[in-house]
Design a protein around this motif. Structure first.
Motif, mmCIF file in Angstrom:
data_model
loop_
_atom_site.group_PDB
_atom_site.id
_atom_site.type_symbol
_atom_site.label_atom_id
_atom_site.label_comp_id
_atom_site.label_asym_id
_atom_site.label_seq_id
_atom_site.Cartn_x
_atom_site.Cartn_y
_atom_site.Cartn_z
ATOM 1 N N ILE A 95 -7.671 11.797 12.157
ATOM 2 C CA ILE A 95 -8.348 11.798 10.853
ATOM 3 C C ILE A 95 -7.501 12.514 9.800
ATOM 4 C CG2 ILE A 95 -10.327 12.776 9.623
ATOM 5 C CD1 ILE A 95 -11.987 12.111 12.178
ATOM 6 N N ASN A 96 -6.955 13.678 10.148
ATOM 7 C CA ASN A 96 -6.171 14.401 9.142
ATOM 8 C C ASN A 96 -4.832 13.728 8.855
ATOM 9 O OD1 ASN A 96 -7.555 16.945 8.051
ATOM 10 N ND2 ASN A 96 -8.108 16.899 10.221
ATOM 11 N N ALA A 97 -4.262 13.093 9.861
ATOM 12 C CA ALA A 97 -3.040 12.329 9.619
ATOM 13 C C ALA A 97 -3.353 11.144 8.700
ATOM 14 C CB ALA A 97 -2.443 11.845 10.933
ATOM 15 N N LYS A 99 -5.809 10.853 6.553
ATOM 16 C CA LYS A 99 -6.126 11.315 5.195
ATOM 17 C C LYS A 99 -4.856 11.699 4.448
ATOM 18 C CE LYS A 99 -9.414 14.421 6.172
ATOM 19 N NZ LYS A 99 -10.568 15.321 5.918
ATOM 20 N N ALA A 100 -3.943 12.410 5.126
ATOM 21 C CA ALA A 100 -2.695 12.824 4.476
ATOM 22 C C ALA A 100 -1.868 11.590 4.088
ATOM 23 C CB ALA A 100 -1.890 13.741 5.395
ATOM 24 N N PHE A 101 -1.818 10.611 4.995
ATOM 25 C CA PHE A 101 -1.063 9.388 4.722
ATOM 26 C C PHE A 101 -1.687 8.621 3.550
ATOM 27 C CE2 PHE A 101 0.268 5.014 5.280
ATOM 28 C CZ PHE A 101 1.592 5.121 5.681
ATOM 29 N N PHE A 103 -3.543 9.813 1.181
ATOM 30 C CA PHE A 103 -3.317 10.579 -0.058
ATOM 31 C C PHE A 103 -1.886 10.372 -0.559
ATOM 32 C CE2 PHE A 103 -1.581 14.669 -1.687
ATOM 33 C CZ PHE A 103 -2.221 14.681 -2.921
ATOM 34 N N ALA A 104 -0.924 10.443 0.345
ATOM 35 C CA ALA A 104 0.484 10.330 -0.045
ATOM 36 C C ALA A 104 0.772 8.988 -0.715
ATOM 37 C CB ALA A 104 1.384 10.524 1.170
ATOM 38 N N LEU A 323 -11.353 11.826 1.322
ATOM 39 C CA LEU A 323 -10.507 12.867 1.902
ATOM 40 C C LEU A 323 -11.305 13.985 2.556
ATOM 41 C CD1 LEU A 323 -7.616 13.185 -0.722
ATOM 42 C CD2 LEU A 323 -7.652 11.893 1.420
ATOM 43 N N SER A 324 -12.629 13.986 2.375
ATOM 44 C CA SER A 324 -13.436 15.032 3.020
ATOM 45 C C SER A 324 -14.012 14.566 4.351
ATOM 46 C CB SER A 324 -14.562 15.491 2.096
ATOM 47 O OG SER A 324 -15.514 14.463 1.962
ATOM 48 N N MET A 325 -13.635 13.370 4.800
ATOM 49 C CA MET A 325 -14.242 12.900 6.058
ATOM 50 C C MET A 325 -13.843 13.792 7.234
ATOM 51 S SD MET A 325 -12.314 9.375 7.179
ATOM 52 C CE MET A 325 -12.806 9.415 8.899
ATOM 53 N N ASN A 326 -14.785 13.926 8.162
ATOM 54 C CA ASN A 326 -14.620 14.833 9.290
ATOM 55 C C ASN A 326 -14.762 14.049 10.598
ATOM 56 O OD1 ASN A 326 -14.272 17.240 10.610
ATOM 57 N ND2 ASN A 326 -16.269 18.086 10.074
ATOM 58 N N GLY A 327 -14.361 14.630 11.711
ATOM 59 C CA GLY A 327 -14.595 14.003 13.007
ATOM 60 C C GLY A 327 -16.057 14.173 13.394
#
Lengths: 337, 232
Positions: A95-97, A99-101, A103-104, A323-327
């Motif tokens: 999830i964080n990968a 979101k970062a991707f 966003f980038a 971008l605030s989504m969580n597992g």
């Protein structure tokens, strides 16, 4: 309409996976990095170990996926990622990968339910026909899901205790088979002509399942034989166990398919790779003259291609994460339409 | 040179963008929210405030641990993914050193620590404005840490929001030599993280894939497995 190209990421358990899917069915690239060799040491998946491997592998796997597809981030329509259910620490890496991707590269993000992914693995093989019934069987799930149309899910039956795959792994341990036990039981079962007689849990007229009683029956059988100083025949135990699981799964799936008058039945999830279950379902639905499909083996176990397939339909339906989504480790399967 | 700094190694969150040694924007939060929910929106917000796009940065600094396993992984995953896909170098800094950097003007020994439960801590010992390492960062018992500090026989500045949990013990062992940092400098700052990162040489972009958290501890299952192997 221009192509829909989705980069999908899946890290819900012990596979670090990414894929690129064009228009919901064409697999442009598909990469799975498995941790089985590492997790074997512990006889099962240790969540902390799984998370550690995911963080080591994640960018390598995504890069390989883009390279195999010969694509740049600018070629993509959206990024999809498994939101749950699964191991929370493992989910968070994907999830964080994602979101970062996203966003980038200023891409939309699509949160996908793991089981919806397993069901949509079938869309990679042929278009799904509705109304449809899906039997989802894996290490964490045993569910019968009715779909009226794309994005509509109704869980009509589920396990009340162990998942089918979980029972397989536990019985494999009783028989001293290495992890993961499912394929070993399947192989052994085919080497016996007769199986030990084990009970079937029918749970009356429901479409629910239960496998813990069967698991206990296997353990008790081994225990009693040990006490009497007799050797068990692993092949016969495996066959007896598998016959019980397969008969219950097949009978209930056939009954549900008739009651809901479906046009197609599909199997999904890791246990749908089981040869005994596949052939039983194939024979039963051939007799019923209801089309039955099961994805190729590599799309039965966890992969990101299936997540990308489901995400394409979600994208079309306007589903977006942020971008605030969580597992969500215990996420329920809900319709997106 | 524009840096993005990401610090999520324990429950506080800090993100900063620093340009040519000047802090443009920085956020320090201590409201115990989930980093997975807050870290990326905060990064987005800071880029917006700095009127920058992701591509505008030149390097990324991340707090690599020790601390909360999940917290470290969230920061490292975000930092790795951004660094890899934007093709920027990634520099890791010990989360203990980031915290110690808050006390760099202290004339003496600086000890930063996090509670690792069961009377254990993750701790680092430094001295001087360049944070010279006196003891490598490690997972240790509080008693061993305090006897080592005692043997140095110098004033020690303790930094970290978990210091409170060991205050009585510290006072008992070190007496007058123990000095406790005010709460305003017990939260890690991403701007400090970047400051420390700038003293390191920039790794090549190819190294991003192999960047891993510094947990300073094996997972329990792995430790048990190694024990079992030794017995055989």
């Amino acid at each position: 309409m221009s192509d829909r190209i989705i980069l999908a990421i899946e890290t819900s358990c012990d596979e670090t996976a990414a894929a690129i899917i064009r228009n919901g069915h064409e697999i442009v690239s598909n990469v799975v990095s498995s941790q089985i060799e590492s997790q074997k040491r512990f006889g099962g998946v240790v969540p902390e170990i799984a998370s550690r491997h995911h963080v080591e592998q994640i960018t390598i796997v995504i890069e390989e996926t883009l390279e195999k597809a010969n694509m740049q981030p600018s070629d993509l329509t959206a990024v999809a990622v498994t939101e749950g259910p699964g191991l929370v620490g493992a989910l968070l890496i994907g999830i964080n990968a994602a979101k970062a991707f996203a966003f980038a590269h200023n891409l939309p993000i699509i949160p996908v339910h793991h089981i919806a992914g397993h069901i949509y693995a079938n869309a990679l093989v042929q278009p799904m026909q509705f109304p449809l019934l899906a039997l989802v069987v894996s290490g964490g799930h045993t569910e019968l899901v009715f779909m009226k149309e794309h994005g509509s899910f109704e869980v009509i039956g589920e396990t009340r205790d162990d998942a089918a795959g979980e029972a397989y792994d536990k019985v494999a341990r009783v028989l001293n088979m290495p992890y993961p036990g499912g394929p070993h039981i399947d192989r052994l079962a085919h080497e016996a002509n007769e199986g030990v007689e084990f009970p079937r849990a029918w749970l009356d007229d429901t479409y629910d399942f239960s496998f813990s009683g069967l698991k206990s029956a296997v353990i008790n059988y081994k225990h009693n034989m040990d006490q009497r100083g007799e050797e068990i025949i692993p092949e016969q135990v495996a066959k007896g166990f598998q016959d019980s699981v397969v008969e219950v799964l097949t009978t209930k799936t056939v009954r549900a398919a008739k009651e809901f008058n479906v046009k197609q039945v599909i199997a999904a999830g890791g246990v749908s790779a089981n040869k005994g279950l596949r052939s039983s379902l194939e024979q039963a639905f051939e007799k019923e003259k209801i089309p039955f499909t099961v994805p190729p083996l590599k799309f039965c176990t966890d992969n990101a291609a299936m997540i990308g397939a489901a995400a394409t339909y979600m994208y079309e339906a306007g589903v977006r994460g942020d971008l605030s989504m969580n597992g969500i480790p215990g996420k329920e399967l809900k319709s997106w339409i | 040179m524009i840096w993005l700094g990401i610090e999520t190694s324990n429950s506080p969150l800090s993100i900063a963008i620093v340009k040519d040694g000047q802090v443009l924007v920085e956020i320090v939060e201590n409201v115990k929210l989930t980093h997975s929910v807050t870290a990326m929106p905060t990064i987005q917000e800071l880029f917006h405030k700095a009127k920058m796009k992701p591509m505008d940065i030149d390097a990324i600094a991340v707090s690599e641990g020790p601390g909360s396993y999940t917290g470290i992984r969230i920061g490292v995953t975000i930092a790795k993914t951004l660094a890899w896909t934007l093709k920027k170098p990634l520099v890791g800094v010990s989360s203990l050193k980031v915290l110690a950097a808050n006390g760099e003007l202290f004339n003496g020994i600086i000890c930063s620590l996090f509670d690792a439960r069961r009377q254990n801590v993750y701790a680092g010992i430094y001295q001087g404005t360049d944070l010279e390492t006196v003891m490598e960062e490690r997972h240790t018992s509080i008693d061993d840490l305090l006897s080592q500090l005692q043997s140095l026989n110098k004033p020690v500045l303790f930094i970290g929001s978990d210091v409170e949990n060991f205050k009585e013990n510290i006072k008992e062992q070190l007496g007058e030599l123990a000095i406790f940092a005010p709460s305003s400098i017990t939260l890690p700052r991403a701007s400090k993280l970047i400051e420390v990162a700038e003293t390191k040489s920039l790794p090549s972009i190819e190294e991003v894939h192999h960047f891993v958290p510094q947990y300073h501890r094996l997972a329990q299952a792995e430790a048990n497995w190694i024990q079992d192997q030794k017995k055989r």
